[in-house]
Design an enzyme around this catalytic site. Structure first.
Site, PDB file in Angstrom:
ATOM      1  N   ARG A  47      -7.832  -0.577  13.026  1.00 44.54           N
ATOM      2  CA  ARG A  47      -6.429  -0.316  12.532  1.00 44.54           C
ATOM      3  C   ARG A  47      -6.317   0.899  11.700  1.00 44.54           C
ATOM      4  O   ARG A  47      -7.247   1.488  11.303  1.00 44.54           O
ATOM      5  CB  ARG A  47      -5.912  -1.758  12.037  1.00 44.54           C
ATOM      6  CG  ARG A  47      -6.533  -1.674  10.636  1.00 44.54           C
ATOM      7  CD  ARG A  47      -5.705  -2.664   9.791  1.00 44.54           C
ATOM      8  NE  ARG A  47      -6.280  -3.380   8.609  1.00 44.54           N
ATOM      9  CZ  ARG A  47      -6.152  -2.566   7.473  1.00 44.54           C
ATOM     10  NH1 ARG A  47      -5.378  -1.747   7.428  1.00 44.54           N
ATOM     11  NH2 ARG A  47      -6.471  -3.175   6.338  1.00 44.54           N
ATOM     12  N   GLU A  70       0.804  -1.291  -0.032  1.00 42.82           N
ATOM     13  CA  GLU A  70       0.027  -0.035  -0.137  1.00 42.82           C
ATOM     14  C   GLU A  70       0.989   1.347   0.037  1.00 42.82           C
ATOM     15  O   GLU A  70       2.155   1.217   0.186  1.00 42.82           O
ATOM     16  CB  GLU A  70      -1.017  -0.024   1.275  1.00 42.82           C
ATOM     17  CG  GLU A  70      -2.370  -0.619   1.020  1.00 42.82           C
ATOM     18  CD  GLU A  70      -3.333   0.395   0.303  1.00 42.82           C
ATOM     19  OE1 GLU A  70      -2.665   1.585  -0.168  1.00 42.82           O
ATOM     20  OE2 GLU A  70      -4.333   0.019   0.094  1.00 42.82           O
ATOM     21  N   ASN A 111      -5.152   2.900   8.266  1.00 41.08           N
ATOM     22  CA  ASN A 111      -5.251   2.561   6.624  1.00 41.08           C
ATOM     23  C   ASN A 111      -4.585   3.564   6.153  1.00 41.08           C
ATOM     24  O   ASN A 111      -3.517   4.139   6.610  1.00 41.08           O
ATOM     25  CB  ASN A 111      -6.723   2.438   6.177  1.00 41.08           C
ATOM     26  CG  ASN A 111      -6.667   1.388   5.296  1.00 41.08           C
ATOM     27  OD1 ASN A 111      -6.100   0.459   5.102  1.00 41.08           O
ATOM     28  ND2 ASN A 111      -7.385   1.735   4.135  1.00 41.08           N
ATOM     29  N   ASP A 119      -9.358   2.176  -4.309  1.00 44.74           N
ATOM     30  CA  ASP A 119      -8.812   2.074  -3.050  1.00 44.74           C
ATOM     31  C   ASP A 119      -7.884   3.419  -3.118  1.00 44.74           C
ATOM     32  O   ASP A 119      -8.279   4.509  -3.197  1.00 44.74           O
ATOM     33  CB  ASP A 119      -7.910   0.751  -3.217  1.00 44.74           C
ATOM     34  CG  ASP A 119      -7.185   0.281  -2.121  1.00 44.74           C
ATOM     35  OD1 ASP A 119      -6.775   1.048  -1.173  1.00 44.74           O
ATOM     36  OD2 ASP A 119      -7.165  -0.919  -1.923  1.00 44.74           O
ATOM     37  N   ASN A 145     -10.015   5.225   2.755  1.00 41.58           N
ATOM     38  CA  ASN A 145      -8.749   5.161   1.845  1.00 41.58           C
ATOM     39  C   ASN A 145      -8.350   6.215   1.066  1.00 41.58           C
ATOM     40  O   ASN A 145      -7.799   7.151   2.019  1.00 41.58           O
ATOM     41  CB  ASN A 145      -9.410   4.033   0.825  1.00 41.58           C
ATOM     42  CG  ASN A 145      -8.535   2.699   0.855  1.00 41.58           C
ATOM     43  OD1 ASN A 145      -7.421   2.641   1.080  1.00 41.58           O
ATOM     44  ND2 ASN A 145      -9.343   1.377   0.908  1.00 41.58           N
TER      45      ASN A 145
END
Length: 287
Positions: free
Chosen positions: A101, A21, A103, A198, A149
């Site tokens: 969590r 990512e 991102n 994303d 995202n």
């Protein structure tokens, strides 16, 4: 729509990241930063020499961005931390939430960090988007998002583009000099079967490039929301994209292999499409 340079992709970094990512070009070092969220690793890659480094974190890491004074700012499971040039790690803002969590994250034109979160079970409304300054001031920008995202600003800083992945939309907000956003409206909606939005980046023309999770592609949309280019890659879990290289014309694309019963050989690698477009310099975190 014109055909994209899908056949021209190359493997920049061959890897087997579970969830690659957040590619980010660091102009101060001439290196690409990226993370393996679930593998708890921060990677760097120098395309001029081929040199790579890997640093393991103690928590899942959603993003790593350069700091103006050197070092990195990390979006970690329990909050945002500063990694100093000497390797010391210290919390800027710690806020552990069970089942949640970090991102994706991005640095705004004013040097603040906009950091997203999500629940591990992807429960609806379980995530947030927050704005953090180098002094540790924190403000929740968006509450009750699901999978926070992609983030990116227009070249003049007046628009913010944002993807809450399960909505299938890339939304656009008006953004002012104080970091306030308003006027949320959809830029594009990804059709059924094409994947989910994303990570994203914005180019020098103000066009938005969006990686499609489950779509094996990066799409370029004009500021009016019109699709005009598609870059196809063989890794179906396309996670994020960023321009890099000395002239910011090479499009780097991160990929994942988590949950795939038979991953493609390049799944989990970082791909690059040379000469795909023209990016804009990204600011470093002012902290």
């Amino acid at each position: 729509m014109r055909a994209g340079p899908g056949a021209a992709y190359e493997v920049a970094v061959r890897a087997e990241a579970e969830l690659g990512e957040g590619p980010t070009w660091d102009p101060a070092t001439g290196r690409l930063l990226w993370v393996d969220v679930l593998g708890m690793r921060v990677h760097t890659y120098d395309p001029s020499s081929g040199r790579r480094t890997v640093r393991t974190t103690e928590q899942h890491v959603g993003a790593a961005k350069p700091r103006a004074g050197g070092g990195l700012v990390l979006n970690l499971r329990d909050g945002v931390a500063l990694l100093d040039p000497d390797g010391a790690l210290r919390w800027l803002h710690r806020e552990p939430v069970p089942g949640r969590r970090a991102n994706d994250a991005a640095v705004a034109p004013d040097g603040s960090l906009w950091a997203g979160t999500m629940r591990y079970d992807e429960a609806t409304g379980g995530g947030t988007l927050s704005r953090l300054t180098g002094a540790g001031e924190v403000r929740t920008v968006l509450a009750e998002v699901t999978v926070s995202n992609g983030l990116g600003w227009s070249p003049d800083g007046r628009l913010l583009y944002y993807a809450d992945t399960p909505t299938r939309r890339v939304d656009v907000f008006d953004h002012d000099a104080e970091g306030v956003i308003r006027g949320r409206r959809p830029l594009v909606e990804i059709e059924e079967g094409a994947g989910f939005p994303d990570g994203l980046t914005v180019d020098a023309d103000g066009c938005v490039w969006v990686a499609l999770w489950g779509g094996g592609a990066v799409r370029r949309y004009t500021p009016a929301g019109e699709l005009d280019l598609v870059v196809e890659v063989p890794a179906p879990l396309t996670t994020a994209c960023a321009f890099g290289g000395a002239d910011l014309t090479d499009l780097y694309v991160t990929t994942a292999r988590v949950g795939l019963p038979a991953p493609h050989p390049v799944s989990g690698s970082v791909l690059v499409v040379p000469g795909a477009g023209r990016g804009v310099p990204q600011p470093a975190f002012a902290g």
